[in-house]
Write an enzyme that holds these catalytic residues in place. Structure first.
Site, PDB file in Angstrom:
ATOM      1  N   ASP A 192       0.834  -1.209   0.000  1.00 15.26           N
ATOM      2  CA  ASP A 192       0.000   0.000   0.000  1.00 15.26           C
ATOM      3  C   ASP A 192       0.870   1.262   0.000  1.00 15.26           C
ATOM      4  O   ASP A 192       1.769   1.403   0.840  1.00 15.26           O
ATOM      5  CB  ASP A 192      -0.861  -0.044   1.272  1.00 15.26           C
ATOM      6  CG  ASP A 192      -1.902   1.039   1.327  1.00 15.26           C
ATOM      7  OD1 ASP A 192      -2.848   0.992   0.533  1.00 15.26           O
ATOM      8  OD2 ASP A 192      -1.770   1.944   2.179  1.00 15.26           O
ATOM      9  N   GLU A 247       1.744  -0.191  -4.749  1.00 11.50           N
ATOM     10  CA  GLU A 247       0.766   0.837  -5.131  1.00 11.50           C
ATOM     11  C   GLU A 247       1.522   2.155  -5.168  1.00 11.50           C
ATOM     12  O   GLU A 247       1.677   2.826  -4.156  1.00 11.50           O
ATOM     13  CB  GLU A 247      -0.384   0.900  -4.131  1.00 11.50           C
ATOM     14  CG  GLU A 247      -1.484   1.817  -4.634  1.00 11.50           C
ATOM     15  CD  GLU A 247      -2.352   2.418  -3.545  1.00 11.50           C
ATOM     16  OE1 GLU A 247      -3.464   2.821  -3.839  1.00 11.50           O
ATOM     17  OE2 GLU A 247      -1.901   2.514  -2.387  1.00 11.50           O
TER      18      GLU A 247
END
Ligand code: NOJ
Length: 509
Positions: A192, A247
């Site tokens: 993330d 990400e």
């Protein structure tokens, strides 16, 4: 093809209105039927759920909402038994305020964990230490902690304090959390906003020309690359193929590409500019050209994503004309046709496609009444529960769950889509089967073809095998077709000499 599951929304088996790990296990055969190779699970770790799991209070445990570690082990074993891979979400930039590390850190300026987070005194005027903006509500990225009179940094909600990766103890503790799951047998991680873990040690203000934009889309730091090289070595030290996809929430593909390093950082990176493109052939030609240029410069393998848990589903975006420059009133009538053409596009570009659960059913976003809204950033519509059948509870335990159903769930659900051989589900299945059996589609280079302005056309080539793809992005019939034998049409119509409205075709030579 990787398939993203948002566990809260996939399937509930214990009646609390929130999906769980057992619900995922119950539907693995559906994923095999679609033809996916790998699953990415969004967070299922212990969390107070301020950001629905992206605020982690314990990286090494399952939140009771979703089950427990035994459920996880069972799920992983069943995934592997079907020949699928599983990657899980890892949230390295921030924890929950309820993580014991932060509880200890905020307790006193002298706490041994004080430096595990980013604490600063107020600026001279008593205000925030710098002008950084957080990404979910666009407020200041700083919250004043009354206990010690210092501010802490959070690039997302105040409930998500940023870890201080410049402290080697943090890097080492976070590496341990990766080991925990690698030892259990996961195949890798979706990391993330991992480009945020290296930060400017001086925390300088954003320059005036970008002040007001969230810091997340601006953070480009050499420190991140050092951390990524260390993380890569950790993954490489494990047996089997363990992988990481980052990400990288930077909206410039060249910057994204830099996070592949010299094949010594991330294996894959998400690249979001295509997701934010309109349904428009000129835009897509540009996206393909820039992706190819940026990624071939670093020898990186591309990824493609049209939908995820952070954005309206692509069918909804294209249908409603919710692209960045269109008006919300610009409703498109032909959503189903566009969704079908988009399926062909997603699965035939060079690189790994990521499919968000429910796209294979052609779902649209749920309309969420204001009193049912849950997410502080307004992302509920795409997180509506997956309807599995036509019963009132659609294969969940209850008919009323944490969010309302997507539109038309009585007629548009997994069972009805599987039963209808002409459905978008079977289109995905056929395209993925063709991809699996066609090396040009799997591995081939990509080159744009000369085509009429509203047609996006490209050719994939591998070791003497060629396949052409044409996507008519307009609502008009177009008198053009790549040469060769039509292998598949997105709307199921038999091949003609022309491209139908919003029709995509795959043509073999
Ligand atoms: C990106 C995730 O996809 C999003 O859902 C989340 O809110 C932020 N990172 C913060 O973790």
């Amino acid at each position: 093809m990787a398939y993203q599951i948002y566990p809260r929304s996939f399937c509930d088996t214990d009646g609390d209105g929130v999906g769980d790990l057992e619900g995922i296990r119950a539907h693995l055969d559906h994923l095999v039927a679609v033809g996916v190779d790998a699953i990415w699970l969004s967070p299922f770790f212990s969390s107070p759920m301020a950001d629905y799991g992206y605020d982690v209070a314990d990286y090494c445990d399952v939140d009771p909402l979703f089950g427990d570690l035994d459920d996880f082990d069972r799920l992983l074993a069943d995934v592997h038994a079907r020949g699928l891979r599983m990657i899980i979400d890892w949230v390295p930039n921030h924890t929950s305020v309820e993580h014991p590390w932060f509880v200890e850190s905020r307790s006193s300026p002298d706490s041994p964990k004080r430096d595990w987070y980013v604490w600063r005194d107020p600026a001279a005027d008593g205000e925030v230490p710098n002008n950084w903006v957080e990404s979910l509500t666009f407020g200041p990225a700083w919250t004043l902690d009354p206990v010690t009179g210092q501010y802490y940094l959070h690039c997302f909600l105040p409930e998500q304090p940023d870890l201080n990766w410049a402290n080697p103890d943090v890097a080492s503790a976070m590496a341990d959390t990766l080991r925990f799951w690698l030892d259990r047998g996961v195949d890798g991680f979706r990391m993330d906003v991992v480009h945020l873990i290296g930060k400017d040690p001086e925390l300088r203000d954003e320059p005036p020309e970008v002040a007001g934009l969230p810091h997340t889309i601006l953070n480009v730091r050499p420190e991140t690359h050092e951390h990524l090289r260390t993380l890569r070595k950790l993954l490489d030290s494990y047996p089997g193929d363990r992988m990481a996809i980052g990400e990288i929430y930077l909206l410039d593909t060249e910057l994204v590409a830099s996070h592949y390093g010299n094949n010594d950082e991330l294996h894959l990176c998400f690249n979001f500019p295509p997701l934010y493109s309109k349904w428009n052939a000129a835009d897509w030609r540009q996206r393909i050209t820039e992706t190819e240029a940026a990624l071939s410069a670093v020898g990186g393998w591309p990824t493609w994503v049209l939908s995820n848990h952070d954005n309206p589903r692509h069918r909804t975006r294209y249908e409603r004309g919710l692209g960045p420059t269109s008006s919300p009133d610009d409703v498109r009538a032909d959503g189903e046709l566009i969704a079908r053409a988009a399926a062909v596009l997603l699965c035939t570009l060079r690189g790994t496609p990521f499919l968000y659960a429910g796209e294979e059913l052609g779902l649209s976003d749920a309309m969420i009444a204001p009193q049912r809204q849950r997410d502080p950033a307004g992302r509920d519509g795409c997180r509506a529960p997956i309807p599995w059948d036509a019963t009132p509870s659609h294969g969940w335990v209850k008919d009323d769950n944490w969010l309302p159903w997507p539109p038309d769930s009585d007629s548009r659900n997994a069972e009805s889509m599987v039963d209808d051989p002409t459905s978008i589900f079977h289109l995905y299945r056929k395209v993925l089967a063709l991809r699996r059996n066609t090396s040009a589609l799997q591995l081939g280079s990509i080159g744009l073809l000369d085509s009429p302005p509203d047609v996006l056309a490209y050719r994939r080539s591998h070791e003497g095998g060629f396949v052409s793809i044409a996507v008519n992005m307009s609502d008009a019939e177009i008198d053009w077709m790549p040469g060769g034998q039509v292998l598949l049409t997105s709307d199921g119509h038999s091949a003609r000499r022309t491209l139908g409205p919003y029709q995509a075709v795959i043509v073999g030579e």
